[in-house]
Design an enzyme around this catalytic site. Structure first.
Site, PDB file in Angstrom:
ATOM      1  N   HIS A 188      -1.024  -2.661  -0.819  1.00  0.00           N
ATOM      2  CA  HIS A 188      -2.107  -2.818   0.165  1.00  0.00           C
ATOM      3  C   HIS A 188      -3.438  -2.873  -0.582  1.00  0.00           C
ATOM      4  CE1 HIS A 188      -4.930  -1.780   3.370  1.00  0.00           C
ATOM      5  NE2 HIS A 188      -3.995  -2.165   4.210  1.00  0.00           N
ATOM      6  N   CYS A 214      -4.014  -8.006   3.603  1.00  0.00           N
ATOM      7  CA  CYS A 214      -4.778  -7.354   4.666  1.00  0.00           C
ATOM      8  C   CYS A 214      -6.154  -8.007   4.763  1.00  0.00           C
ATOM      9  CB  CYS A 214      -4.896  -5.859   4.380  1.00  0.00           C
ATOM     10  SG  CYS A 214      -5.918  -5.007   5.599  1.00  0.00           S
ATOM     11  N   HIS A 231      -1.465  -7.820   7.323  1.00  0.00           N
ATOM     12  CA  HIS A 231      -2.253  -7.068   8.298  1.00  0.00           C
ATOM     13  C   HIS A 231      -3.380  -8.000   8.722  1.00  0.00           C
ATOM     14  CE1 HIS A 231      -1.392  -2.781   6.486  1.00  0.00           C
ATOM     15  NE2 HIS A 231      -0.320  -3.351   6.995  1.00  0.00           N
ATOM     16  N   ASP A 279      -3.739  -5.408  12.930  1.00  0.00           N
ATOM     17  CA  ASP A 279      -4.167  -4.174  12.280  1.00  0.00           C
ATOM     18  C   ASP A 279      -5.357  -3.613  13.042  1.00  0.00           C
ATOM     19  OD1 ASP A 279      -4.174  -2.178  10.422  1.00  0.00           O
ATOM     20  OD2 ASP A 279      -5.255  -3.303   8.895  1.00  0.00           O
ATOM     21  N   HIS A 280      -5.333  -2.359  13.299  1.00  0.00           N
ATOM     22  CA  HIS A 280      -6.388  -1.657  14.043  1.00  0.00           C
ATOM     23  C   HIS A 280      -6.734  -2.420  15.324  1.00  0.00           C
ATOM     24  CE1 HIS A 280      -7.894   0.181   9.985  1.00  0.00           C
ATOM     25  NE2 HIS A 280      -6.601   0.303  10.161  1.00  0.00           N
ATOM     26  N   TYR A 301      -5.715   2.971  15.990  1.00  0.00           N
ATOM     27  CA  TYR A 301      -4.352   2.682  16.414  1.00  0.00           C
ATOM     28  C   TYR A 301      -4.072   3.002  17.877  1.00  0.00           C
ATOM     29  CZ  TYR A 301      -3.314   1.537  11.620  1.00  0.00           C
ATOM     30  OH  TYR A 301      -3.315   0.933  10.390  1.00  0.00           O
TER      31      TYR A 301
HETATM   32  C1  DNO Z   1      -5.026   1.806   7.475  1.00  0.00           C
HETATM   33  C2  DNO Z   1      -3.886   1.256   6.742  1.00  0.00           C
HETATM   34  C3  DNO Z   1      -3.696   1.912   5.395  1.00  0.00           C
HETATM   35  C4  DNO Z   1      -2.389   1.473   4.781  1.00  0.00           C
HETATM   36  C5  DNO Z   1      -2.102   2.078   3.440  1.00  0.00           C
HETATM   37  C6  DNO Z   1      -0.912   1.411   2.820  1.00  0.00           C
HETATM   38  O1  DNO Z   1      -5.088   1.657   8.651  1.00  0.00           O
HETATM   39  O2  DNO Z   1      -3.944  -0.089   6.649  1.00  0.00           O
HETATM   40  O3  DNO Z   1      -3.691   3.280   5.575  1.00  0.00           O
HETATM   41  O4  DNO Z   1      -1.345   1.857   5.619  1.00  0.00           O
HETATM   42  O5  DNO Z   1      -3.161   1.990   2.604  1.00  0.00           O
HETATM   43  O6  DNO Z   1      -0.384   2.217   1.825  1.00  0.00           O
END
Ligand code: DNO
Length: 391
Positions: free
Chosen positions: A239, A277, A304, A351-352, A368
């Site tokens: 990530h 991401c 993501h 994501d989020h 989340y």
């Molecule tokens: C946050 C996430 C990160 C991710 C980690 C992966 O929302 O995208 O916490 O899970 O960094 O190891």
């Protein structure tokens, strides 16, 4: 000839049975894959087969699939390559074997020192009344200089930031300072919280390791797990750093196009992949997410999708999935092109998301809550159909 697109796999991060968002909710949002982890297992310990099977059974009894593990955390001893690093690497290998035995083969991890993602505020109010996660340089400087009291911290900020941080600090009461500290130190739900003292100690440990040392430690780790990953068919996805630049004097090694080139070239094997991401990468003022994607795309095994809006200081808030600085249309096109070449669809998750509507009155894990992500997933799903024509 017309291209044969197939659909990306739509997934959703679920923090496990304690998550206020249920698997039923996930199904209603339309995702089919679950992204989860055994957060109750302390970092560095082996993930027992029984625990993995139990979690898998819960997911499958709801008609969903455990698609990706996010994350199997890399113990600090490995990142810093302490004397006992190899013991933790051996544990990691056993966890990977156990996961593979259960058919779970995409693993997300990060190599960020001590702190995972960092924000200074978790409830920045948007014009529409929803709430977003926010990273503000002025507030980070307040934390760094006045709360953490890191030696020489002031040398890491431009004069204008220092001045504004001093002015801001003079207006904050104890409650506001406590909130700032809690926000910056906040980790992953159900996992151990980081204390100020731990952070201070880590900062001095990483000072000696530096950027090059941390990169070398990552290469050491990946080289050590390579055989197991290849044998078990595991794909590791790193990530990106979030945010993608050094903070609090800690080195960052997965932030830029050069970083990813280094990581992929130094352990040049297909198992060594990337969790692409867009939100993390998009927060870098010099990053172009599409350009990075084009360099790493063959090794992207998980994505993501989220967006950010930056200001002239480089502070950023999390924007709507189809708003913000990342051109999600271009990203979705490129991701769909790459997906068309794969045997198995690439999983992505919204994501989020903003805390909005009924979720504003609910307790949820920052970033989340259900409805904001449901909106994000719906928009992304529609965007995918739009760019591919694959209805
Ligand atoms: C946050 C996430 C990160 C991710 C980690 C992966 O929302 O995208 O916490 O899970 O960094 O190891």
């Amino acid at each position: 000839m017309e291209k044969k697109y197939k659909k990306l796999e739509q997934t959703w991060r679920w923090y496990g049975p304690n998550d206020p968002v249920s698997l039923q909710d996930v199904k209603q949002a339309g995702a089919t894959g679950i992204v989860t982890a055994l957060h109750h297992i302390p970092h560095g310990e082996i993930w027992p087969l029984e625990d993995i099977l139990e979690r898998k059974a819960i997911i499958e009894s709801s008609g969903l699939t455990w698609s990706v593990v996010e994350s199997v955390p890399v113990h600090e001893a490995i990142k810093t390559r302490r004397a006992d690093a190899d013991k933790y690497i051996e544990n990691y290998k056993v966890s990977l074997k156990n996961l593979a035995q259960c058919g779970i083969k995409i693993v997300c991890y990060n190599f960020m020192p001590v702190l995972d993602w960092t924000r200074t505020q978790l409830d920045l109010e948007m014009a529409d009344g929803s709430k977003a996660l926010y990273f503000n340089w002025i507030d980070l400087a307040v934390f760094d200089i006045y709360i953490l009291k890191r030696p020489r911290a002031d040398t890491d900020y431009p004069k204008s930031v220092l001045e504004r941080a001093a002015a801001k600090f003079s207006t904050l009461n104890q409650q506001q300072l406590d909130d700032l500290r809690i926000n910056v130190l906040m980790g992953i739900p159900n996992e151990k919280e980081i204390e100020l003292e731990t952070l201070r100690n880590s900062i001095s440990e990483y000072e000696k390791i530096g950027f090059n040392g941390l990169r070398e430690n990552l290469v050491y780790f990946l080289s050590a797990i390579a055989d197991v990953c290849e044998h078990e068919g595991i794909k590791m996805t790193i990530h990106p750093d979030d945010p993608p630049y050094p903070i609090l004097g800690l080195p960052r090694i997965a932030s830029t196009i050069d970083d990813f080139n280094y990581i992929l070239q130094n352990v040049d094997k297909p198992f060594n992949g990337v969790c692409f991401c867009t939100g993390s990468l998009g927060a870098g003022v010099d990053n172009n997410a599409l350009q990075i994607f084009n360099v790493v795309k063959e090794r992207v095994y998980f994505a993501h999708l989220r967006n950010v809006t930056k200001d002239e200081d480089g502070s950023f808030y999390e924007a709507d999935h189809l708003g913000g600085d990342v051109n999600m249309y271009e990203i979705m096109k490129a991701l769909s092109e790459e997906n068309a070449l794969r045997d198995k669809s690439i999983p992505f998750r919204p994501d989020h998301g903003h805390q909005m509507l009924d979720d504003l009155a609910k307790q949820s894990n920052p970033g989340y809550s259900a409805i904001g992500r449901l909106r994000g997933l719906a928009e992304l799903r529609g965007l995918e159909v739009g760019v591919t024509g694959n209805y």
